[in-house]
Design an enzyme around this catalytic site. Sequence first.
Site, PDB file in Angstrom:
ATOM      1  N   ARG A 188      12.465 -28.327 -48.112  1.00 38.94           N
ATOM      2  CA  ARG A 188      13.737 -28.159 -47.395  1.00 38.94           C
ATOM      3  C   ARG A 188      14.879 -28.691 -48.255  1.00 38.94           C
ATOM      4  O   ARG A 188      15.946 -28.092 -48.367  1.00 38.94           O
ATOM      5  CB  ARG A 188      13.711 -28.916 -46.049  1.00 38.94           C
ATOM      6  N   HIS A 204      15.971 -19.771 -37.923  1.00 42.74           N
ATOM      7  CA  HIS A 204      15.905 -21.038 -38.670  1.00 42.74           C
ATOM      8  C   HIS A 204      15.833 -20.678 -40.163  1.00 42.74           C
ATOM      9  O   HIS A 204      14.803 -20.876 -40.819  1.00 42.74           O
ATOM     10  CB  HIS A 204      14.685 -21.838 -38.218  1.00 42.74           C
ATOM     11  N   GLN A 221      14.648 -23.169 -42.924  1.00 44.64           N
ATOM     12  CA  GLN A 221      13.205 -23.383 -42.882  1.00 44.64           C
ATOM     13  C   GLN A 221      12.499 -22.276 -43.649  1.00 44.64           C
ATOM     14  O   GLN A 221      11.591 -22.525 -44.441  1.00 44.64           O
ATOM     15  CB  GLN A 221      12.729 -23.416 -41.415  1.00 44.64           C
ATOM     16  N   ASP A 267       3.725 -23.094 -35.446  1.00 40.26           N
ATOM     17  CA  ASP A 267       4.838 -23.925 -34.976  1.00 40.26           C
ATOM     18  C   ASP A 267       4.486 -24.407 -33.569  1.00 40.26           C
ATOM     19  O   ASP A 267       3.511 -23.936 -32.966  1.00 40.26           O
ATOM     20  CB  ASP A 267       6.134 -23.075 -34.985  1.00 40.26           C
ATOM     21  N   ARG A 301      23.362 -27.056 -35.952  1.00 38.09           N
ATOM     22  CA  ARG A 301      22.126 -26.837 -35.182  1.00 38.09           C
ATOM     23  C   ARG A 301      22.546 -26.693 -33.727  1.00 38.09           C
ATOM     24  O   ARG A 301      23.093 -27.640 -33.135  1.00 38.09           O
ATOM     25  CB  ARG A 301      21.163 -28.006 -35.375  1.00 38.09           C
ATOM     26  N   CYS A 348       6.268 -25.957 -39.809  1.00 34.98           N
ATOM     27  CA  CYS A 348       7.641 -26.410 -40.100  1.00 34.98           C
ATOM     28  C   CYS A 348       7.860 -27.876 -39.726  1.00 34.98           C
ATOM     29  O   CYS A 348       8.792 -28.496 -40.238  1.00 34.98           O
ATOM     30  CB  CYS A 348       8.637 -25.525 -39.366  1.00 34.98           C
TER      31      CYS A 348
HETATM   32  N1   CP Z   1      11.558 -28.279 -39.389  1.00 36.47           N
HETATM   33  C1   CP Z   1      12.693 -28.837 -38.928  1.00 36.47           C
HETATM   34  O1   CP Z   1      13.735 -28.184 -38.814  1.00 36.47           O
HETATM   35  O2   CP Z   1      12.582 -30.143 -38.616  1.00 36.47           O
HETATM   36  P1   CP Z   1      13.673 -30.995 -37.810  1.00 36.47           P
HETATM   37  O3   CP Z   1      13.756 -30.397 -36.444  1.00 36.47           O
HETATM   38  O4   CP Z   1      13.144 -32.392 -37.807  1.00 36.47           O
HETATM   39  O5   CP Z   1      14.993 -30.885 -38.521  1.00 36.47           O
HETATM   40  N1  NVA Z   2      10.626 -23.753 -32.912  1.00 38.80           N
HETATM   41  C1  NVA Z   2      10.965 -25.140 -33.036  1.00 38.80           C
HETATM   42  C2  NVA Z   2      11.258 -25.489 -34.453  1.00 38.80           C
HETATM   43  C3  NVA Z   2      11.578 -26.924 -34.719  1.00 38.80           C
HETATM   44  C4  NVA Z   2      11.882 -27.190 -36.150  1.00 38.80           C
HETATM   45  C5  NVA Z   2      12.170 -25.456 -32.150  1.00 38.80           C
HETATM   46  O1  NVA Z   2      13.105 -24.635 -32.111  1.00 38.80           O
HETATM   47  O2  NVA Z   2      12.172 -26.488 -31.497  1.00 38.80           O
END
Ligand code: CP
Ligand code: NVA
Length: 318
Positions: free
Chosen positions: A305, A146, A149, A237, A119, A277
Amino acid sequence: MRAVRQPEGSRSSSPLSGRDCLTLAEFCPQEIQHILDQAEKLKALRKSCTPFQPLSGKTLAMVFQKPSNRTRVSFEVGMYELGGHALPLSPQELQMGKRETPSDIGRVLARYSDAIMARVFDHEEIEELAIAAEVPVINGLSALHHPCQALADLLTVHEEFATLEDVKISYIGDGNNVAHSLAVGCALTRAKLTIAHPEGHAPDPSIMEQAARLGASPRLTQDPHEGATGAQVIYTDVWTSMGQENQAGERKKKFACYQVDEELMSTAAPDAIFLHCLPAHRGEEVTAGVIDGSQSRVFDQAENRLHAQKALLYLLLN
Ligand code: CP
Ligand code: NVA
């Protein structure tokens, strides 16, 4: 992953073996369907308490440059359930780009582990890491994509409507990483996506062109009501993604009329479901009544997930 190395005379049992998953666009429609079918099988096995441990002795290194609940826990539990082990690495430990380059991190982690999930902030960081790492690399969220997701989103929609083809999905809000991956996922599965976004927050045109090449580009509008009308899935989101915290005040004003509330949901199809999400901000992008209401499937989506990523890990590492 630079090259798929296999011992002489050996044959991989999965056509996805050794591949990366950075955007979902590396897979063809049949491969996406295969991942989703596998996820449904693994979900059923788990529900019947049947152990399935094909990744015994395998390790997943998990690189986190940003906070996480779902991604961190679902990957760690998923590897455990598949018989393997997952190793979380915090930003303080790795200090990507400061203590070490993404490329050196990828090369080193590939010497210890069978796959890497990362990440990151900039998508280029995971691309650099993946080129250097000689094991499969999975994107656990970048500023641009993502994909894990989107796999869970597609699984959730398929469970609800028993198909993805021509299902009308409306994403209301920021043209961000979640919207981009949803666009790629919908193109590959022939779901019909509309994205309603404020001016200046459209999804990345190059990703929309990529979606068009893969199947179909989403319909774009700046009118949330027009976007939501007749939809079978309403998705939103956060207005401010991780890394954009300094824009939060300005975004709150700009996105105010993109809130998914009961009135917007009433313009969707009568059997419409609501997806997010997570994490969510009740009172901002969605009202408490919608996210906690009967049309919401957000916790099934979060659970998915786990199943989608177990399928991905099994197929990439098998
Ligand atoms: N939706 C998602 O990726 O959640 P987290 O940021 O908690 O991993
Ligand atoms: N768009 C959000 C998604 C979190 C799961 C972010 O990138 O923070």
